[in-house]
Design an enzyme around this catalytic site. Structure first.
Site, PDB file in Angstrom:
ATOM      1  N   ASP A  47       0.847  -1.198   0.000  1.00 35.73           N
ATOM      2  CA  ASP A  47       0.000   0.000   0.000  1.00 35.73           C
ATOM      3  C   ASP A  47       0.879   1.244   0.000  1.00 35.73           C
ATOM      4  O   ASP A  47       1.672   1.458   0.920  1.00 35.73           O
ATOM      5  CB  ASP A  47      -0.908   0.005   1.233  1.00 35.73           C
ATOM      6  CG  ASP A  47      -1.818   1.218   1.260  1.00 35.73           C
ATOM      7  OD1 ASP A  47      -2.872   1.174   0.594  1.00 35.73           O
ATOM      8  OD2 ASP A  47      -1.478   2.220   1.924  1.00 35.73           O
ATOM      9  N   TYR A  52       3.314   9.994   0.732  1.00 34.20           N
ATOM     10  CA  TYR A  52       4.310   9.368   1.603  1.00 34.20           C
ATOM     11  C   TYR A  52       5.737   9.697   1.157  1.00 34.20           C
ATOM     12  O   TYR A  52       6.689   9.472   1.903  1.00 34.20           O
ATOM     13  CB  TYR A  52       4.133   7.848   1.653  1.00 34.20           C
ATOM     14  CG  TYR A  52       2.775   7.365   2.108  1.00 34.20           C
ATOM     15  CD1 TYR A  52       1.867   8.215   2.758  1.00 34.20           C
ATOM     16  CD2 TYR A  52       2.375   6.047   1.890  1.00 34.20           C
ATOM     17  CE1 TYR A  52       0.624   7.767   3.154  1.00 34.20           C
ATOM     18  CE2 TYR A  52       1.132   5.586   2.287  1.00 34.20           C
ATOM     19  CZ  TYR A  52       0.250   6.451   2.903  1.00 34.20           C
ATOM     20  OH  TYR A  52      -0.976   5.998   3.294  1.00 34.20           O
ATOM     21  N   LYS A  81      -2.377   6.353  -4.073  1.00 30.77           N
ATOM     22  CA  LYS A  81      -3.459   7.291  -3.774  1.00 30.77           C
ATOM     23  C   LYS A  81      -3.183   8.670  -4.377  1.00 30.77           C
ATOM     24  O   LYS A  81      -2.047   9.152  -4.365  1.00 30.77           O
ATOM     25  CB  LYS A  81      -3.641   7.426  -2.252  1.00 30.77           C
ATOM     26  CG  LYS A  81      -3.791   6.086  -1.538  1.00 30.77           C
ATOM     27  CD  LYS A  81      -3.916   6.234  -0.035  1.00 30.77           C
ATOM     28  CE  LYS A  81      -3.713   4.891   0.644  1.00 30.77           C
ATOM     29  NZ  LYS A  81      -2.298   4.545   0.811  1.00 30.77           N
ATOM     30  N   HIS A 114      -7.307   9.976  -1.889  1.00 34.31           N
ATOM     31  CA  HIS A 114      -6.771   9.828  -0.541  1.00 34.31           C
ATOM     32  C   HIS A 114      -7.691  10.435   0.523  1.00 34.31           C
ATOM     33  O   HIS A 114      -7.859   9.872   1.606  1.00 34.31           O
ATOM     34  CB  HIS A 114      -5.384  10.477  -0.481  1.00 34.31           C
ATOM     35  CG  HIS A 114      -4.498   9.905   0.586  1.00 34.31           C
ATOM     36  ND1 HIS A 114      -3.138   9.796   0.440  1.00 34.31           N
ATOM     37  CD2 HIS A 114      -4.768   9.407   1.805  1.00 34.31           C
ATOM     38  CE1 HIS A 114      -2.615   9.252   1.535  1.00 34.31           C
ATOM     39  NE2 HIS A 114      -3.582   9.018   2.372  1.00 34.31           N
TER      40      HIS A 114
END
Length: 318
Positions: A47, A52, A81, A114
């Site tokens: 994931d 990130y 996302k 997201h």
């Protein structure tokens, strides 16, 4: 070990592993080895997310496991996302193409919005106004979703879904879409069991993906004295009963509820331990006990955008 992981089936017929490796907060310099190790022991779902800021390193890990023959591309399931500053429809396809380039992939298995609210485009990932408050955009997530449908139709992702959407937002999306979301990725753990939202999603054939299933003990904004889920005496006692760790107990709790579960770790021993949950089952009574811990204990509230009209937790809506 890979064969031990059950699959769930999305509303479009795609099968997806019920267990995967989360990569939020996995630092560059650590995440590559974590991903490679996880895949080597049988994880098949990774994931990811643009925000990130570690997708290039994950891409390097994926490239290496393919070259080394550890897995084939079609054996892995990769999620990413769309970030909040890229909700404008003309930005969605470039965003997924950036993610694909970073991950060194031709397609994603799952691409999610997201958060339901949009932030100011074409600047910082966390844009601010001159007074320091979060800078919003008024893009409607329904328009974003149309662009998500388009990238799926182009084959850039096999499935599309959402993350952090509440019931009212999902209802509106289902009424105004041609492709329903395959999953809603939400925070779920015993202190926030999300039963109402899960029941609603299940009734609409939307699979739940549970993030922060361990209570995110390493969240950057944790305060001294905050409750630590894995230190809860009742969960510790359950671990002793099953000869498992508290983490293994709460992970199995999600899997037995039918939720895709994505614990994050970069520590090999924990990555292995988190995966070692296939040789026991919690009783119905123990699941009911874990259900009873719910205290609306949300740990990822995104307070900085609380006044946005599309913030999912700012109204009385599950």
């Amino acid at each position: 070990m890979a064969s031990k992981v059950p699959f769930v089936t999305f509303n479009n017929g795609q099968k997806f592993p019920i267990f995967g490796l989360g990569t939020w907060k996995s630092k560059p310099g650590e995440v590559k080895e974590a991903v490679k190790y996880a895949i080597s022991i049988g994880y098949r779902h990774i994931d990811c997310a643009h925000i990130y800021e570690n997708e290039p390193e994950i891409g390097s890990a994926l490239s290496e496991v393919f070259k080394e023959g550890i897995v084939k591309r079609e054996e892995l399931y990769i999620t990413s996302k769309l970030w909040n500053t890229m909700h404008r429809p003309d930005l969605v396809e470039p965003a997924i193409k950036t993610t694909l380039k970073n991950l060194q992939l031709e397609y994603l298995d799952l691409y999610l919005i997201h958060w339901p609210f949009a932030l100011k485009e074409e600047g910082a990932l966390f844009p601010t106004n001159p007074d320091g408050t979060t800078a919003y955009s008024d893009v409607d997530y329904l328009d974003t979703w149309k662009a998500m449908e388009a990238v799926q139709k182009k084959g850039l992702t096999k499935s599309i879904g959402v993350s952090n959407f509440n019931k009212k937002q999902l209802e509106r999306l289902l009424q105004n879409s041609t492709i329903p979301p395959a999953t809603n990725q939400i925070e779920v753990h015993p202190y926030l069991n999300q039963k109402k939202l899960i029941d609603y999603c299940t009734s609409k054939k939307i699979v739940i993906t549970a993030y922060s299933p361990l209570g995110s003990p390493d969240r950057p904004w944790a305060k001294p004295g905050d409750p630590q889920l894995l230190d809860d005496p009742k969960i510790v006692a359950l671990g002793k009963k099953y000869k498992k760790t508290p983490a293994q107990v709460v992970l199995k709790y999600q899997v037995q509820r039918g939720n895709i579960t994505i614990p994050k770790s970069v520590t090999k021993s924990r990555i292995l331990q988190n995966f070692d949950i296939w040789d026991f089952n919690l009783t119905a009574e123990d699941i009911a006990l874990l259900d009873s811990f719910d205290c609306n204990g949300r740990i990822c509230p995104y307070d900085d955008a609380f006044s946005h009209k599309d913030h999912p937790f700012s109204r009385d809506e599950y």
